[in-house]
Design a protein around this motif. Structure first.
Motif, short mmCIF file in Angstrom:
data_model
loop_
_atom_site.label_atom_id
_atom_site.label_comp_id
_atom_site.label_asym_id
_atom_site.label_seq_id
_atom_site.Cartn_x
_atom_site.Cartn_y
_atom_site.Cartn_z
N ALA A 245 1.70 11.72 0.89
CA ALA A 245 1.36 10.25 1.30
C ALA A 245 0.74 10.26 2.66
CB ALA A 245 2.14 9.29 0.88
N ALA A 246 1.92 10.74 3.65
CA ALA A 246 1.74 10.85 5.14
C ALA A 246 0.54 11.47 5.69
CB ALA A 246 2.88 11.25 5.77
N ALA A 247 0.12 12.65 4.93
CA ALA A 247 -0.71 13.51 5.35
C ALA A 247 -2.06 13.13 5.22
CB ALA A 247 -0.68 14.87 4.52
N VAL A 248 -2.38 12.47 4.01
CA VAL A 248 -3.50 11.72 3.65
C VAL A 248 -3.58 10.57 4.46
CG1 VAL A 248 -4.78 10.51 1.71
CG2 VAL A 248 -3.49 12.54 1.15
N PHE A 249 -2.80 9.81 4.69
CA PHE A 249 -2.79 8.71 5.64
C PHE A 249 -3.52 8.99 7.08
CE2 PHE A 249 -1.23 5.99 9.12
CZ PHE A 249 -1.79 4.59 8.72
N THR A 250 -2.84 10.06 7.49
CA THR A 250 -3.06 10.63 8.65
C THR A 250 -4.57 11.08 8.75
OG1 THR A 250 -0.80 11.34 9.34
CG2 THR A 250 -2.44 12.21 10.63
N TYR A 251 -4.88 11.84 7.80
CA TYR A 251 -6.30 12.25 7.55
C TYR A 251 -7.26 11.02 7.53
CZ TYR A 251 -10.64 14.05 5.63
OH TYR A 251 -11.93 14.58 5.50
N VAL A 252 -7.00 10.07 6.90
CA VAL A 252 -7.81 8.97 6.90
C VAL A 252 -8.06 8.05 8.17
CG1 VAL A 252 -8.17 6.78 5.69
CG2 VAL A 252 -7.49 8.60 4.19
N LEU A 253 -7.17 7.99 8.67
CA LEU A 253 -6.83 7.36 10.02
C LEU A 253 -7.79 8.19 11.02
CD1 LEU A 253 -5.72 5.21 11.93
CD2 LEU A 253 -3.75 6.63 12.27
N TYR B 296 0.68 -1.28 -0.01
CA TYR B 296 0.18 0.19 0.08
C TYR B 296 0.97 1.19 0.20
CZ TYR B 296 -3.32 3.57 1.22
OH TYR B 296 -3.94 4.67 1.31
N ASP B 297 1.74 1.20 0.91
CA ASP B 297 2.78 2.47 0.94
C ASP B 297 3.35 2.69 -0.27
OD1 ASP B 297 2.00 2.68 3.66
OD2 ASP B 297 3.50 1.88 4.36
N ASP B 298 3.84 1.87 -1.08
CA ASP B 298 4.67 2.10 -2.51
C ASP B 298 3.92 2.23 -3.20
OD1 ASP B 298 7.27 1.21 -3.73
OD2 ASP B 298 5.71 0.33 -4.84
N ALA C 45 -10.02 18.95 0.03
CA ALA C 45 -9.48 20.21 0.58
C ALA C 45 -7.98 19.93 0.79
CB ALA C 45 -10.17 20.66 1.81
N LEU C 46 -7.86 18.71 1.54
CA LEU C 46 -6.48 18.26 1.68
C LEU C 46 -5.35 18.38 0.44
CD1 LEU C 46 -3.92 17.59 3.57
CD2 LEU C 46 -5.11 15.48 3.46
N LEU C 47 -6.25 17.60 -0.68
CA LEU C 47 -5.58 17.41 -1.83
C LEU C 47 -5.34 18.75 -2.56
CD1 LEU C 47 -7.31 14.22 -3.16
CD2 LEU C 47 -4.93 14.32 -2.13
N ASP C 48 -6.31 19.48 -2.43
CA ASP C 48 -6.05 20.96 -3.06
C ASP C 48 -5.00 21.68 -2.42
OD1 ASP C 48 -8.33 20.57 -4.60
OD2 ASP C 48 -9.85 21.70 -3.49
N GLY C 49 -4.73 21.55 -1.05
CA GLY C 49 -3.72 22.24 -0.23
C GLY C 49 -2.48 21.77 -0.79
N LEU C 50 -2.33 20.25 -0.79
CA LEU C 50 -1.08 19.80 -1.14
C LEU C 50 -0.78 20.18 -2.50
CD1 LEU C 50 -1.83 16.00 0.24
CD2 LEU C 50 -0.21 17.70 0.95
N THR C 51 -1.71 19.90 -3.48
CA THR C 51 -1.34 20.64 -4.87
C THR C 51 -0.90 21.91 -4.83
OG1 THR C 51 -3.07 19.03 -5.74
CG2 THR C 51 -2.36 20.80 -7.29
#
Length: 221
Positions: A135-143, A113-115, A212-218
């Motif tokens: 990747a870490a930001a999205v994982f943390t959000y989902v968790l 998954y991580d790869d 919103a998170l993906l917008d900010g990362l972009t």
């Protein structure tokens, strides 16, 4: 089941079922052996102890998350699919959320998954540490969004074991929370809405936050 016919796959599959039913606190070698039809000592021929079993089983359920194809021109579709798949898996196995706070998980399931997650963000144009952070930001959000379901499942099991009525406690807690909310103007204005349910949020809150998170990362690239 004799130890020489018991397999690791059987142990893992049965442990997942036990954890889904009883939670992390309900997992022990005696209960697992009973479900397997084997003596608890037979399990120890395949796993060293309960902590090793939790790590093994936790890595196994990561395999449930489907890995989408990656199109650099539409990388967000893959990013959302991976986040949604992880969120659904964590909600199916709420014990894993709890276990992530007390165990160090590793193995081919999580690595797979991580790869792929890193591949998604690299396809988007993130490089090196940028891809790691995304990747870490999205994982943390989902968790974080799966914590509520995990806590409710754990509380429901505990109350059931103690002979309590989970639904009654939830309603009593909601009534107490409503009394407190009456003292605060913005919370008082929302009483009676869907957001007033205990630990609830408006519909589409998870999806709105993810986009919103993906917008900010972009935007930060």
């Amino acid at each position: 089941m004799p130890r020489d016919t018991l397999t690791r796959d059987q142990i893992v599959t049965t442990a997942v079922q036990l954890l889904d039913d009883e939670g992390l606190e309900g997992l022990n070698m005696r209960s697992l052996g009973k479900r397997l039809g084997a003596a608890p000592t037979a399990v120890y021929w395949h796993v060293k102890n309960k902590d090793d079993l939790v790590v093994l089983v936790g890595d196994h359920v990561w395999q449930e998350v489907e890995l989408p194809g990656i199109d650099p021109a539409d990388w967000r579709t893959a990013a959302v699919a991976m986040a949604d798949g992880l969120h659904a898996m964590l909600c199916r196995h709420p014990w894993l959320v709890q276990a992530l706070g007390s165990h160090l998980f590793y193995g081919p399931g999580k690595a797979r998954y991580d790869d792929h997650s890193l591949a998604v963000y690299e396809a988007a144009g993130f490089t090196g540490a940028e891809a790691d952070r995304a990747a870490a930001a999205v994982f943390t959000y989902v968790l974080g969004n799966a914590v509520g379901a995990s806590a409710q499942a754990s509380l429901t099991r505990r109350l059931g074991r103690d002979g309590g009525d989970p639904e009654q406690l939830f309603q009593e807690t909601l009534a107490k929370a409503t009394e407190v909310a009456e003292r605060f103007p913005r919370l008082r204005a929302r009483l009676g809405s869907a957001a007033a349910d205990y630990n609830a949020a408006p519909d589409d809150t998870y999806a709105t936050g993810l986009h919103a998170l993906l917008d900010g990362l972009t935007a930060a690239m």
